[in-house]
Design a protein around this motif. Structure first.
Motif, short mmCIF file in Angstrom:
data_model
loop_
_atom_site.label_atom_id
_atom_site.label_comp_id
_atom_site.label_asym_id
_atom_site.label_seq_id
_atom_site.Cartn_x
_atom_site.Cartn_y
_atom_site.Cartn_z
N TRP A 100 0.82 -1.21 0.00
CA TRP A 100 0.00 0.00 0.00
C TRP A 100 0.85 1.26 0.00
O TRP A 100 0.45 2.29 -0.52
CB TRP A 100 -0.94 0.00 1.20
N THR A 101 2.04 1.18 0.58
CA THR A 101 2.97 2.30 0.62
C THR A 101 4.37 1.77 0.33
O THR A 101 4.60 0.56 0.31
CB THR A 101 2.97 3.01 1.99
N HIS A 102 5.32 2.69 0.16
CA HIS A 102 6.71 2.28 -0.06
C HIS A 102 7.26 1.55 1.16
O HIS A 102 8.11 0.67 1.04
CB HIS A 102 7.57 3.50 -0.38
N ALA A 103 6.78 1.91 2.35
CA ALA A 103 7.26 1.27 3.57
C ALA A 103 6.89 -0.21 3.61
O ALA A 103 7.52 -1.00 4.32
CB ALA A 103 6.72 1.99 4.79
N ASP A 104 5.86 -0.60 2.86
CA ASP A 104 5.46 -2.01 2.84
C ASP A 104 6.39 -2.87 2.01
O ASP A 104 6.37 -4.10 2.12
CB ASP A 104 4.03 -2.14 2.30
N MET A 105 7.19 -2.24 1.17
CA MET A 105 8.09 -3.00 0.29
C MET A 105 9.43 -3.19 0.98
O MET A 105 10.43 -2.53 0.67
CB MET A 105 8.26 -2.27 -1.05
N VAL A 106 9.45 -4.07 1.95
CA VAL A 106 10.66 -4.33 2.72
C VAL A 106 11.29 -5.63 2.25
O VAL A 106 10.66 -6.46 1.60
CB VAL A 106 10.34 -4.42 4.23
N GLY A 107 12.56 -5.80 2.60
CA GLY A 107 13.24 -7.05 2.27
C GLY A 107 13.80 -7.13 0.88
O GLY A 107 14.18 -8.20 0.42
N ILE A 108 13.87 -6.00 0.15
CA ILE A 108 14.45 -6.02 -1.19
C ILE A 108 15.96 -5.92 -1.07
O ILE A 108 16.49 -4.99 -0.48
CB ILE A 108 13.90 -4.85 -2.04
N ASP A 109 16.64 -6.87 -1.64
CA ASP A 109 18.10 -6.90 -1.59
C ASP A 109 18.65 -5.68 -2.31
O ASP A 109 18.21 -5.33 -3.41
CB ASP A 109 18.61 -8.18 -2.26
N SER A 110 19.63 -5.02 -1.70
CA SER A 110 20.22 -3.82 -2.31
C SER A 110 20.91 -4.13 -3.63
O SER A 110 21.14 -3.22 -4.44
CB SER A 110 21.21 -3.17 -1.34
N GLU A 111 21.26 -5.39 -3.86
CA GLU A 111 21.86 -5.76 -5.14
C GLU A 111 20.84 -5.77 -6.26
O GLU A 111 21.19 -5.68 -7.44
CB GLU A 111 22.52 -7.13 -5.04
N VAL A 112 19.57 -5.87 -5.88
CA VAL A 112 18.50 -5.83 -6.88
C VAL A 112 18.12 -4.40 -7.20
O VAL A 112 18.00 -4.00 -8.36
CB VAL A 112 17.27 -6.62 -6.39
N LEU A 113 17.93 -3.58 -6.17
CA LEU A 113 17.51 -2.20 -6.37
C LEU A 113 18.04 -1.37 -5.22
O LEU A 113 17.89 -1.73 -4.05
CB LEU A 113 15.98 -2.10 -6.43
N CYS A 114 18.67 -0.27 -5.56
CA CYS A 114 19.22 0.60 -4.53
C CYS A 114 19.22 2.03 -5.06
O CYS A 114 19.65 2.27 -6.20
CB CYS A 114 20.64 0.18 -4.15
N HIS A 115 18.73 2.96 -4.26
CA HIS A 115 18.69 4.36 -4.65
C HIS A 115 19.96 5.05 -4.15
O HIS A 115 20.35 4.91 -2.99
CB HIS A 115 17.47 5.06 -4.06
N ALA A 116 20.62 5.78 -5.02
CA ALA A 116 21.85 6.48 -4.64
C ALA A 116 21.93 7.79 -5.40
O ALA A 116 21.41 7.92 -6.53
CB ALA A 116 23.08 5.61 -4.95
N LEU A 117 22.56 8.79 -4.78
CA LEU A 117 22.76 10.08 -5.43
C LEU A 117 24.01 10.03 -6.29
O LEU A 117 25.05 9.51 -5.88
CB LEU A 117 22.89 11.19 -4.38
#
Length: 241
Positions: free
Chosen positions: A214-231
């Protein structure tokens, strides 16, 4: 010129992987539908909406004016109805013509046996076509006929409006509240479901609410190797606020 017809309002789309010809335009050109080669492959738009074409047809397309003129055969996908444009030209045609597009200047350049030819878009017609397309979303049942000229004889008024029927959903959807503690959580199901099946589907959804994010907070447990936000910043520079 497509076939033996001068066709106006052609959209040049650098992102399109197919050439599209609308059936309204095909009819005005006097080409019978029997000449279409049937196809069952759906055509997808950028919104992921799909449509089954009426068929495909191979027609000669001539661009430019003598002496700087060239002709190539184009495979068009024919779509029922139309838009504010008669046809859409994409990457296959640019490759066949060895053409280069200039979006800002609304120009296309391509080589011919007698030198490089430059085609310019009609700025006024481009603005009108774009405005009509945007207006079509607010007035979905109004449609402006497009221009097709056969030689120099036929002149179809592009301002004639006619009624068209747009595709509609198969059935209406109804909202159901699946979480009594959080009334903002709403799902939609078909309104034509039998009452017994409707209750069964509703109960099933309520029992499996954990599969919905329902929110972004619900999408937990995603491996950083799959998706990671960086500047995209140089770490050697000092941090500043």
């Amino acid at each position: 010129m497509i076939g033996n017809h001068i066709v106006c309002r052609i959209l040049v789309d650098n992102e399109s992987s197919v050439e599209i010809l609308y059936s309204d335009c095909l009819e005005k050109m006097g080409i019978p539908g029997e000449q279409l080669e049937k196809t069952s492959r759906p055509l997808y738009g950028f919104t992921r909406d799909s449509v089954i074409p009426q068929g495909t047809i191979r027609l000669p397309m001539t661009v430019g004016k003598k002496p700087r003129q060239t002709t190539t055969m184009i495979n068009f996908v024919v779509i029922k109805g139309g838009s504010q444009y008669n046809a859409v030209i994409g990457r296959p045609t640019f490759q066949a013509l060895r053409a280069i597009t200039f979006i800002y200047h609304q120009k296309v350049k391509f080589p011919t046996p007698n030198g490089v030819r430059e085609m310019k878009s009609n700025q006024y017609e481009s603005i009108v076509a774009y405005s009509d397309t945007i207006r079509g979303y607010d007035q979905p049942r109004r449609h402006e006929a497009r221009m097709v000229h056969q030689g120099l004889v036929e002149d179809i008024d592009p301002k004639i409006e006619k009624e068209i029927t747009w595709s509609q959903p198969i059935e209406q959807l109804v909202e159901i509240w699946v979480d009594n503690e959080k009334p903002t959580r709403v799902l939609k199901i078909g309104s034509d479901l039998p009452q017994a099946l409707k209750v069964e589907v509703e109960n099933f959804l309520k029992k499996n609410l954990d599969v919905f994010a329902w929110t972004h907070a619900d999408m937990v447990g995603i491996d950083s190797e799959v998706l990671c936000h960086a500047l995209n910043a140089d770490p050697s520079y000092p941090h500043k606020r």
